[in-house]
Motif scaffolding. Structure first.
Motif, PDB file in Angstrom:
ATOM      1  N   ASP A  47     -82.097  28.561 -58.543  1.00 22.00           N
ATOM      2  CA  ASP A  47     -81.281  28.641 -59.776  1.00 22.00           C
ATOM      3  C   ASP A  47     -79.813  28.880 -59.407  1.00 22.00           C
ATOM      4  O   ASP A  47     -78.903  28.287 -59.991  1.00 22.00           O
ATOM      5  N   ALA A  48     -79.599  29.765 -58.421  1.00 24.01           N
ATOM      6  CA  ALA A  48     -78.220  30.077 -58.014  1.00 24.01           C
ATOM      7  C   ALA A  48     -77.572  28.852 -57.363  1.00 24.01           C
ATOM      8  O   ALA A  48     -76.391  28.553 -57.607  1.00 24.01           O
ATOM      9  N   VAL A  49     -78.339  28.131 -56.551  1.00 26.50           N
ATOM     10  CA  VAL A  49     -77.779  26.937 -55.898  1.00 26.50           C
ATOM     11  C   VAL A  49     -77.401  25.894 -56.949  1.00 26.50           C
ATOM     12  O   VAL A  49     -76.326  25.281 -56.885  1.00 26.50           O
ATOM     13  N   HIS A  89     -82.730  26.122 -47.641  1.00 29.45           N
ATOM     14  CA  HIS A  89     -82.420  25.374 -48.869  1.00 29.45           C
ATOM     15  C   HIS A  89     -81.491  24.187 -48.571  1.00 29.45           C
ATOM     16  O   HIS A  89     -80.389  24.373 -48.057  1.00 29.45           O
ATOM     17  N   PRO A  90     -81.924  22.986 -48.968  1.00 33.13           N
ATOM     18  CA  PRO A  90     -81.097  21.811 -48.627  1.00 33.13           C
ATOM     19  C   PRO A  90     -79.761  21.763 -49.359  1.00 33.13           C
ATOM     20  O   PRO A  90     -78.858  21.033 -48.938  1.00 33.13           O
ATOM     21  N   GLY A  91     -79.616  22.546 -50.426  1.00 28.78           N
ATOM     22  CA  GLY A  91     -78.357  22.515 -51.182  1.00 28.78           C
ATOM     23  C   GLY A  91     -77.277  23.411 -50.599  1.00 28.78           C
ATOM     24  O   GLY A  91     -76.146  23.417 -51.081  1.00 28.78           O
ATOM     25  N   LYS A 149     -77.485  23.204 -40.715  1.00 28.52           N
ATOM     26  CA  LYS A 149     -76.382  23.839 -41.446  1.00 28.52           C
ATOM     27  C   LYS A 149     -75.392  24.420 -40.449  1.00 28.52           C
ATOM     28  O   LYS A 149     -75.761  24.792 -39.338  1.00 28.52           O
ATOM     29  N   ARG A 150     -74.176  24.542 -40.912  1.00 23.67           N
ATOM     30  CA  ARG A 150     -73.159  25.266 -40.154  1.00 23.67           C
ATOM     31  C   ARG A 150     -73.503  26.762 -40.243  1.00 23.67           C
ATOM     32  O   ARG A 150     -73.865  27.237 -41.322  1.00 23.67           O
ATOM     33  N   CYS A 151     -73.419  27.476 -39.146  1.00 23.78           N
ATOM     34  CA  CYS A 151     -73.778  28.901 -39.210  1.00 23.78           C
ATOM     35  C   CYS A 151     -72.878  29.731 -38.296  1.00 23.78           C
ATOM     36  O   CYS A 151     -72.542  29.317 -37.181  1.00 23.78           O
ATOM     37  N   LEU A 152     -72.484  30.876 -38.795  1.00 22.94           N
ATOM     38  CA  LEU A 152     -71.772  31.876 -37.999  1.00 22.94           C
ATOM     39  C   LEU A 152     -72.509  33.182 -38.213  1.00 22.94           C
ATOM     40  O   LEU A 152     -72.607  33.656 -39.350  1.00 22.94           O
ATOM     41  N   ALA A 153     -73.095  33.727 -37.142  1.00 23.97           N
ATOM     42  CA  ALA A 153     -73.948  34.908 -37.299  1.00 23.97           C
ATOM     43  C   ALA A 153     -73.437  36.029 -36.399  1.00 23.97           C
ATOM     44  O   ALA A 153     -73.484  35.927 -35.169  1.00 23.97           O
TER      45      ALA A 153
END
Ligand code: NAD
Length: 485
Positions: free
Chosen positions: A47-49, A216-218, A243-247
């Motif tokens: 729902d949020a996406v 989530h693909p969105g 996905k792009r990720c910075l952790a």
């Protein structure tokens, strides 16, 4: 229960989660029941996406100079609500009121930086051949997510919120289930500042929602701040899903104290660094390497530590589990032969008997193989190791798998430079116990303290929250045809 049950914030409204599963939110100050937080399901994230996706076309096409007008108002509102936000932060996290004020003031500074982004993201343009121009622009990514830890309920969310939305993204934040109240209030304040519905959303939960964010693909990009164990899981899962990720992960920061260090200043800095926010800072001094004869400084550090009074100028640690974990580390070190110079175990604060406090603790004669030397304790504890030379101290620092911060205390500039060049950490201090770079400089560690490219704040975050569009244009047919037409 002091506050009503917490809800998600989706499309500009507080809404109930689709599940009935909740967790209690307990104040570390006194064990009181503050609220319940929903353990949302995939549907709530979805729902949020959808809301964020629907808001994106209009928000991303709003010129950045207009977008940051919302952030100017947000900055003003953070200042207006500083007392209320600080009280909430203290209540749910357990840090002292003054530490919470500093945290909200830092949120103001982070927002100030975001309002300067129009000045910083101007692209480039060049006539690359006769009549032909190349131009670059930073385009937003779309729907992005931010997963945050418990230790800074407002500041770490604000590492990502202002920059990501100023740069035209729509965001979903997953607060720590231990401190979920502040993020809900930030959502209300952003709305009051004029942020359109759907641009900023809050979905509460734990592991299930974090995994859903990674899958989530969105969602285009995920930023994470928390422990190294979870940073690795999130980085691997999000990038596996392309996905792009910075952790950003945990830390074990080393302070190297040299015999020529100024004793009072060093002792005050070391004590403040290891005990601020009850030692629950990823930039806290956790290990100290005493190089050569620094006995006089260690004595002063103990004096300073004894001045730190739980419940007064030392906050609580987040919960009973943390309190027990920290005390276990101290006991183990003692059993292994280390000497407890200042002992914070079994601390009780009169009138707050159910609060989870650990007093400041100084452990001496720690050896590099002890767990207090190697692991992140995340409490107000400093473990002192002794070496004869700076190179031995550097070898200890370099061998630790983390790399957030390292500091040296000395009056010798050449020695400080030697250590800056050789310490294996992203943020280095010289006579500074908590070397957090202030805006516009960016925040980010090395090694197992950060996975991904770039830093989470400052100018470096522009690359993370945007993608570069390169356009090549020609309007004059008389320019003719050449090899790059
Ligand atoms: P944490 O890793 O337990 O939790 C962080 C987030 O991940 C929370 O939102 C939590 O709900 C979620 N989470 C927890 N376990 C998970 C799992 N198994 N799978 C998926 N998601 C999970 O961290 P914390 O205890 O909230 O925060 C303390 C840690 O954060 C410390 O290690 C500290 O050093 C680190 N930290 C690092 C920085 C930095 O800049 N490097 C800044 C602040 C805190």
């Amino acid at each position: 229960m002091k506050y009503p049950a917490i809800q998600n914030f989706i499309n500009g409204k507080f809404v109930s989660a689709s599940t009935t599963k909740t967790m209690d939110v307990i104040s570390p100050l006194n064990g009181s029941h503050l609220s319940t937080v929903p353990m949302s399901a995939y549907k709530d994230l979805d729902d949020a996406v959808r809301a964020a996706k629907a808001a994106f076309p209009s928000w991303s096409r709003t010129p950045i100079k207009e977008r940051v007008q919302v952030l100017f108002k947000y900055k003003y509102l953070l200042e207006k609500y500083l007392k209320e936000l600080s009280e909430l932060c203290t209540e749910e996290n357990g840090k002292t009121y003054n530490e919470s004020v500093a945290e909200i003031e830092k949120c103001v500074e982070l927002t100030e930086f975001a309002t300067s982004l129009p000045q910083l993201i101007t692209g480039e343009v060049l006539e690359v051949s006769r009549g032909v121009e190349c131009r670059t622009e930073h385009a937003p990514l779309g729907v992005v997510a931010s997963i945050v830890p418990f230790n800074f309920p407002s500041m770490v969310p604000n590492w990502t919120i202002p920059n990501a939305i100023a740069l035209g993204n729509c965001m979903i934040i997953k607060p720590s289930e231990k401190v979920p109240l502040s993020c809900g209030r930030l959502a209300e304040i952003l709305k009051e500042a004029g942020l359109p519905d759907g641009v900023f959303n809050v979905v509460h939960g734990d592991v299930e929602i974090v995994e859903a964010i990674c899958d989530h693909p969105g969602i285009e990009a995920v930023s994470f701040v928390g422990s190294t164990k979870v940073a690795k899981i999130v980085y691997q899962r999000a990038t596996q899903n392309l996905k792009r990720c910075l952790a950003l992960g945990g830390a074990k920061n080393h302070l190297m104290v040299l015999p020529d260090a100024i004793p009072d200043m060093t002792a005050q800095n070391v004590a403040a660094s290891m005990s601020g926010c009850a030692g629950q800072r990823c930039m806290a001094a956790s290990a100290m390497v005493a190089v050569g004869g620094v006995e006089h400084i260690i004595e002063k550090i103990c004096d300073e530590a004894r001045k730190i009074i739980p419940g007064k100028n030392l906050g609580a640690v987040i919960n009973k589990d943390s309190q027990q974990r920290i005390e276990k580390y101290i006991t183990e070190a003692e059993q292994q032969g280390a000497k407890i110079l200042v002992d914070g175990r079994n601390t009780k604060v009169a009138g707050s008997e159910n609060g989870t406090y650990v007093g400041p603790t100084v452990i001496d004669y720690v050896t590099p193989e002890m767990s207090v030397a190697k692991e992140e304790i995340f409490g107000p504890v400093i473990s002192i190791m002794r070496t004869k030379t700076v190179d031995e101290a550097l070898a200890i620092e370099n061998a630790n798998p983390y790399g957030n911060a390292a500091s040296v205390f000395t009056q010798n500039g050449g020695m400080a430079r030697y250590i800056i060049e050789r310490a294996s950490a992203g943020m280095i201090g010289v006579n500074v116990g908590v070397p957090v770079p202030r805006e516009p400089f960016s925040f980010g560690g090395w090694n197992e303290s950060k996975f991904g490219v770039g830093d989470i704040t400052g100018k470096s975050s522009i690359e993370f929250w945007t993608k570069l569009k390169k356009s090549t244009t020609k309007w004059n047919p008389e320019a003719g045809i050449n090899w790059m037409s």
